[in-house]
Scaffold this motif. Structure first.
Motif, PDB file in Angstrom:
ATOM      1  N   LEU A 105      -5.381   4.141   2.798  1.00  0.00           N
ATOM      2  CA  LEU A 105      -4.277   5.087   2.677  1.00  0.00           C
ATOM      3  C   LEU A 105      -3.258   4.877   3.790  1.00  0.00           C
ATOM      4  N   ASP A 106      -3.757   4.667   5.000  1.00  0.00           N
ATOM      5  CA  ASP A 106      -2.874   4.397   6.141  1.00  0.00           C
ATOM      6  C   ASP A 106      -2.066   3.119   5.898  1.00  0.00           C
ATOM      7  N   THR A 107      -2.740   2.091   5.401  1.00  0.00           N
ATOM      8  CA  THR A 107      -2.057   0.815   5.131  1.00  0.00           C
ATOM      9  C   THR A 107      -1.024   0.966   4.018  1.00  0.00           C
ATOM     10  N   ALA A 108      -1.397   1.714   2.963  1.00  0.00           N
ATOM     11  CA  ALA A 108      -0.462   1.918   1.844  1.00  0.00           C
ATOM     12  C   ALA A 108       0.781   2.675   2.298  1.00  0.00           C
ATOM     13  N   ALA A 109       0.588   3.709   3.131  1.00  0.00           N
ATOM     14  CA  ALA A 109       1.725   4.474   3.632  1.00  0.00           C
ATOM     15  C   ALA A 109       2.673   3.592   4.436  1.00  0.00           C
ATOM     16  N   LEU A 110       2.085   2.747   5.286  1.00  0.00           N
ATOM     17  CA  LEU A 110       2.907   1.845   6.098  1.00  0.00           C
ATOM     18  C   LEU A 110       3.686   0.870   5.219  1.00  0.00           C
ATOM     19  N   ARG A 111       3.022   0.302   4.232  1.00  0.00           N
ATOM     20  CA  ARG A 111       3.687  -0.694   3.391  1.00  0.00           C
ATOM     21  C   ARG A 111       4.759  -0.071   2.503  1.00  0.00           C
ATOM     22  N   LEU A 112       4.547   1.157   2.067  1.00  0.00           N
ATOM     23  CA  LEU A 112       5.585   1.850   1.306  1.00  0.00           C
ATOM     24  C   LEU A 112       6.851   2.006   2.148  1.00  0.00           C
ATOM     25  N   GLY A 113       6.669   2.334   3.429  1.00  0.00           N
ATOM     26  CA  GLY A 113       7.824   2.443   4.315  1.00  0.00           C
ATOM     27  C   GLY A 113       8.512   1.110   4.517  1.00  0.00           C
ATOM     28  N   LEU A 114       7.718   0.039   4.649  1.00  0.00           N
ATOM     29  CA  LEU A 114       8.309  -1.294   4.845  1.00  0.00           C
ATOM     30  C   LEU A 114       9.121  -1.716   3.624  1.00  0.00           C
ATOM     31  N   PHE A 159      10.190   6.184   0.126  1.00  0.00           N
ATOM     32  CA  PHE A 159      10.095   6.931   1.380  1.00  0.00           C
ATOM     33  C   PHE A 159       9.361   8.266   1.178  1.00  0.00           C
ATOM     34  N   THR A 160       9.550   8.897   0.022  1.00  0.00           N
ATOM     35  CA  THR A 160       8.820  10.141  -0.251  1.00  0.00           C
ATOM     36  C   THR A 160       7.324   9.869  -0.351  1.00  0.00           C
ATOM     37  N   ALA A 161       6.961   8.796  -1.073  1.00  0.00           N
ATOM     38  CA  ALA A 161       5.541   8.411  -1.155  1.00  0.00           C
ATOM     39  C   ALA A 161       5.005   8.036   0.223  1.00  0.00           C
ATOM     40  N   HIS A 162       5.827   7.373   1.034  1.00  0.00           N
ATOM     41  CA  HIS A 162       5.452   7.008   2.402  1.00  0.00           C
ATOM     42  C   HIS A 162       5.102   8.254   3.215  1.00  0.00           C
ATOM     43  N   GLY A 163       5.942   9.262   3.142  1.00  0.00           N
ATOM     44  CA  GLY A 163       5.695  10.489   3.888  1.00  0.00           C
ATOM     45  C   GLY A 163       4.496  11.258   3.369  1.00  0.00           C
ATOM     46  N   LEU A 164       4.353  11.357   2.043  1.00  0.00           N
ATOM     47  CA  LEU A 164       3.222  12.093   1.475  1.00  0.00           C
ATOM     48  C   LEU A 164       1.896  11.417   1.804  1.00  0.00           C
ATOM     49  N   CYS A 165       1.871  10.099   1.779  1.00  0.00           N
ATOM     50  CA  CYS A 165       0.634   9.380   2.113  1.00  0.00           C
ATOM     51  C   CYS A 165       0.199   9.661   3.539  1.00  0.00           C
ATOM     52  N   TYR A 166       1.153   9.709   4.451  1.00  0.00           N
ATOM     53  CA  TYR A 166       0.784   9.990   5.836  1.00  0.00           C
ATOM     54  C   TYR A 166       0.318  11.437   6.007  1.00  0.00           C
ATOM     55  N   ILE A 167       0.942  12.371   5.282  1.00  0.00           N
ATOM     56  CA  ILE A 167       0.501  13.767   5.370  1.00  0.00           C
ATOM     57  C   ILE A 167      -0.932  13.907   4.848  1.00  0.00           C
ATOM     58  N   ILE A 168      -1.229  13.245   3.725  1.00  0.00           N
ATOM     59  CA  ILE A 168      -2.591  13.275   3.189  1.00  0.00           C
ATOM     60  C   ILE A 168      -3.568  12.619   4.157  1.00  0.00           C
ATOM     61  N   PHE A 169      -3.143  11.516   4.740  1.00  0.00           N
ATOM     62  CA  PHE A 169      -3.997  10.808   5.715  1.00  0.00           C
ATOM     63  C   PHE A 169      -4.322  11.700   6.902  1.00  0.00           C
ATOM     64  N   TRP A 170      -3.303  12.379   7.431  1.00  0.00           N
ATOM     65  CA  TRP A 170      -3.549  13.265   8.576  1.00  0.00           C
ATOM     66  C   TRP A 170      -4.419  14.451   8.175  1.00  0.00           C
ATOM     67  N   ALA A 171      -4.254  14.935   6.958  1.00  0.00           N
ATOM     68  CA  ALA A 171      -5.053  16.075   6.508  1.00  0.00           C
ATOM     69  C   ALA A 171      -6.527  15.690   6.367  1.00  0.00           C
ATOM     70  N   THR A 172      -6.811  14.533   5.797  1.00  0.00           N
ATOM     71  CA  THR A 172      -8.201  14.103   5.600  1.00  0.00           C
ATOM     72  C   THR A 172      -8.887  13.735   6.909  1.00  0.00           C
ATOM     73  N   THR A 173      -8.109  13.324   7.879  1.00  0.00           N
ATOM     74  CA  THR A 173      -8.699  12.971   9.186  1.00  0.00           C
ATOM     75  C   THR A 173      -8.575  14.113  10.186  1.00  0.00           C
ATOM     76  N   HIS A 174      -8.158  15.308   9.693  1.00  0.00           N
ATOM     77  CA  HIS A 174      -8.033  16.503  10.532  1.00  0.00           C
ATOM     78  C   HIS A 174      -7.098  16.257  11.712  1.00  0.00           C
ATOM     79  N   GLU A 175      -5.977  15.594  11.435  1.00  0.00           N
ATOM     80  CA  GLU A 175      -4.996  15.293  12.479  1.00  0.00           C
ATOM     81  C   GLU A 175      -3.589  15.730  12.061  1.00  0.00           C
ATOM     82  N   LEU A 176      -3.490  16.898  11.434  1.00  0.00           N
ATOM     83  CA  LEU A 176      -2.178  17.386  10.995  1.00  0.00           C
ATOM     84  C   LEU A 176      -1.237  17.643  12.172  1.00  0.00           C
ATOM     85  N   SER A 177      -1.787  17.764  13.357  1.00  0.00           N
ATOM     86  CA  SER A 177      -0.938  17.950  14.532  1.00  0.00           C
ATOM     87  C   SER A 177      -0.030  16.740  14.769  1.00  0.00           C
ATOM     88  N   GLU A 178      -0.377  15.588  14.145  1.00  0.00           N
ATOM     89  CA  GLU A 178       0.464  14.398  14.268  1.00  0.00           C
ATOM     90  C   GLU A 178       1.862  14.648  13.721  1.00  0.00           C
TER      91      GLU A 178
END
Length: 650
Positions: A105-114, A159-178
């Motif tokens: 998920l982290d990799t997909a979010a990064l590549r969507l942004g690229l 870019f919307t998918a890029h942002g949503l992927c990172y939000i989901i990633f932070w939520a699943t890893t309990h790091e929404l403070s990011e």
């Protein structure tokens, strides 16, 4: 050892062990079930059971207890124990799988942004109206806007998918403070979120239904691109921004030049008011301003709105009318209807402040290569064809060159719209005989079965009082505009490099020594944007002022030559244009027009019956009409047809 490289073998080993355990469990459980099935039989009781008891007799469990343990107790307990091991290994596999999913998920979010940044790199090229890049490849901004729309949708989706992927990633890893972090160096999450929000608000108003019904909302929210780009730079840093910088840099130069051009009002000479909610505005221009047929310009009238700019096709020819520029405006919205009501009222204003950006258009046209030009228009789509006809009039009458025959097929809703055809000829400068041009006009009135019995309404012309503050429209960068533009691009970027080089060497370098780990990335990005704007403003302003002083002499000569403006009375600037309409050119034009009521043009018949070796087919109007003509030309039934669509509706 790299933990990411070692985890896949561990994950694969767990799966192998679990598969082996499951095979043993199935075998044991199946054997146990078989014993339960055969237990009531004589074979089991008289043979198998006696044999098992003989083998399991023990002083610890007695003669019969050991056989019972072995056959009925141990298999189930063995299955239970293996089940525990199986589930334990399964928990490890799920943990590994979850961690693997999070990494993916982290990799997909990064590549969507690229990938989104690749689209962003090309997003601004189509809307750079005076772009040398577009002209170099034979493109125009108005014809390329559709690519800007497509790229915009793609970029915002990514870019919307890029942002949503990172939000989901932070939520699943309990790091929404990011989401609330704004790192001093590196990626700034908050800046990225602000940029995305600005882009989403902008994007929401770009869909056709909203854009057409609420154009003002679309126009104003589109300026959010400034916030979008600004916080995008703060989000990813200036180094990564350089990937999309060229397109945006050229757009900013073009945008600032348009700003400089629009600061001064243009001299409006007259307006022809038609009974079909249409007006033709005639502006004064310098002879040095040249443009090709089908060009367009953007117009602002501060009386209605200081911020709104509307595009209109130019109907005049810079060759036939060397000192005038005309546009035809049909009342189809609130802004255009306000203009028509203002000019058609008996107490019309004696002057009107107008600002113009442009004109913009193709560098050249090649209509003379055809033997026949078939122009198909719907409603106000006749406007670009008027500029082509006027240019061919000049070529035929003044240059004495052979021009193609012209067949104009125009469809109108009402008979009053037929007066738009009277605008084919300018107020002055038309030849007395149009027969040499070979012009034939087939006009169709689709909503009326026969001519109306109402008295014909004439075109009226209103002349405006001259104002010393207004100036003829002139090329913003003079006769050598392309050379000046090249000089602006080069010098502005050099100024930027010099300033940022000095600041980096003597201010930033002593702090971080090029490590990029101490000095704030946001501050660095702001400095780069500041000096980029400084370079553009300095270079473009110098070029503008230089050419403005050169144009001032010609502007003064034009104002001295304009003289008095015709008028009917001291209190009225209207006069009836009967004499103009009854002139020889208008009579010749009327003889070329055939009007058909209550029907639509049979386009296949008009196109397929033409036997000329080369027939240029131009169409401008509703999308359905353009597609119909394109389908006919691409059918292959008439190889002499060469299709070209002229679309200004985006």
């Amino acid at each position: 050892m790299d933990p990411q490289r070692s985890s896949p073998p561990s994950h694969g080993g767990n799966n192998t062990i679990r598969a082996a355990i499951m095979a043993v469990v199935v075998a044991v459980f199946a054997g146990d079930l078989l014993l339960w099935v055969v237990m009531p039989t004589n074979t089991f009781r008289l043979h198998w059971l006696l044999h098992l008891r003989a083998k399991t007799t023990s002083t610890y469990f007695g003669t019969t207890q050991g056989a019972t343990y072995l056959v009925f107790t141990f298999p189930i307990l063995f299955v239970a124990i293996l089940g525990c091991v199986y589930l334990h290994l399964g928990k490890k596999s799920r943990d590994n799988h979850n961690r693997g999913w999070e990494v993916k998920l982290d990799t997909a979010a990064l590549r969507l942004g690229l990938v989104g940044n690749i689209g962003l790199s090309f997003l601004f090229f189509p809307v750079t109206r005076g772009s040398s890049v577009l002209q170099l490849f034979g493109l125009t901004s108005e014809a390329s806007v559709k690519y800007h729309i497509w790229l915009g949708h793609i970029v915002m989706t990514l870019f919307t998918a890029h942002g949503l992927c990172y939000i989901i990633f932070w939520a699943t890893t309990h790091e929404l403070s990011e989401m609330l972090k704004w790192e001093k160096t590196g990626i700034s999450n908050v800046a990225g979120e602000i940029s995305l929000l600005a882009g989403l608000f902008l994007w929401a108003t770009t869909f056709p239904r909203i854009r057409r019904k609420m154009f003002e909302l679309f126009f104003y929210t589109h300026h959010l691109y400034i916030l979008f780009v600004f916080f995008f730079v703060l989000h990813v840093g200036i180094s990564y921004t350089c990937i999309m910088l060229p397109g945006f840099f050229l757009f900013m130069i073009d945008r600032y030049l348009r700003f400089l051009q629009s600061r001064r009002h243009v001299r409006l000479l007259s307006a022809r008011v038609l009974p079909c909610q249409t007006v033709e505005l005639n502006f004064s221009k310098t002879k040095g301003l040249s443009y090709t047929p089908t060009s367009m310009m953007f117009m602002n009238i501060p009386t209605f709105s200081k911020l709104q700019w509307h595009p209109f096709t130019i109907s005049s020819s810079s060759n036939l009318e060397s000192d005038k520029l005309s546009v035809i405006i049909k009342g189809e919205g609130s802004w255009t209807n306000k203009l028509y009501q203002l000019l058609s009222s008996p107490s019309s204003v004696d002057r009107l402040d107008v600002s113009i950006e442009g004109p913009y258009g193709p560098t050249s046209t090649d209509f003379l290569r055809h033997d026949l030009l078939v122009m198909v228009s719907g409603g106000s789509g006749v406007t670009p064809f008027i500029s082509i006809i006027r240019d061919l009039i000049y070529t035929n009458d003044t240059l004495k060159r052979k021009t193609p025959q012209i067949l104009l097929i125009s469809a109108f809703k009402n008979s009053t719209d037929l007066t738009m055809l009277d605008l084919i000829l300018p107020i002055s400068g038309a030849p007395s005989d149009l027969s040499k041009l070979g012009l034939q006009i087939e006009a169709y009135v689709t909503r009326e079965k026969q001519p109306t019995s109402q008295e014909k309404k004439n075109i009226r012309t209103v002349w405006f009082k001259p104002n010393p503050c207004d100036a003829p429209l002139s090329p913003i960068l003079g006769q050598n505009s392309w050379l000046w533009l090249g000089a602006i691009i080069a010098s502005s970027f050099i100024i930027y490099l010099v300033f940022i080089g000095i600041v980096t060497r003597y201010y930033i370098y002593p702090i971080d020594h090029n490590t990029n780990s101490i000095y704030s990335s946001s501050s660095r990005g702001v400095l780069h944007m500041l000096f980029l704007c400084v370079g553009i403003v300095v270079a473009a302003t110098v070029a503008f002022l230089w050419n403005k002083s050169t144009n001032a002499k010609e502007n003064t000569q034009i104002q001295n030559m304009e003289g008095a403006t015709p008028q009917a009375s001291p209190n009225s600037w209207f006069y009836n244009a009967d004499r103009e309409l009854e002139s020889l050119p208008q009579q010749s034009l009327s003889q070329s027009i055939n009007v058909h009521y209550g029907e639509r043009p049979h386009l296949k018949r008009y196109l397929f019956e033409r036997k000329e070796s080369s027939v240029g087919v131009l169409v401008c109007g509703p999308k359905k009409l353009r597609h119909e003509v394109a389908k006919i030309c691409s059918s292959g039934l008439a190889p002499n047809l060469h299709f070209e669509s002229i679309s200004f509706s985006w």
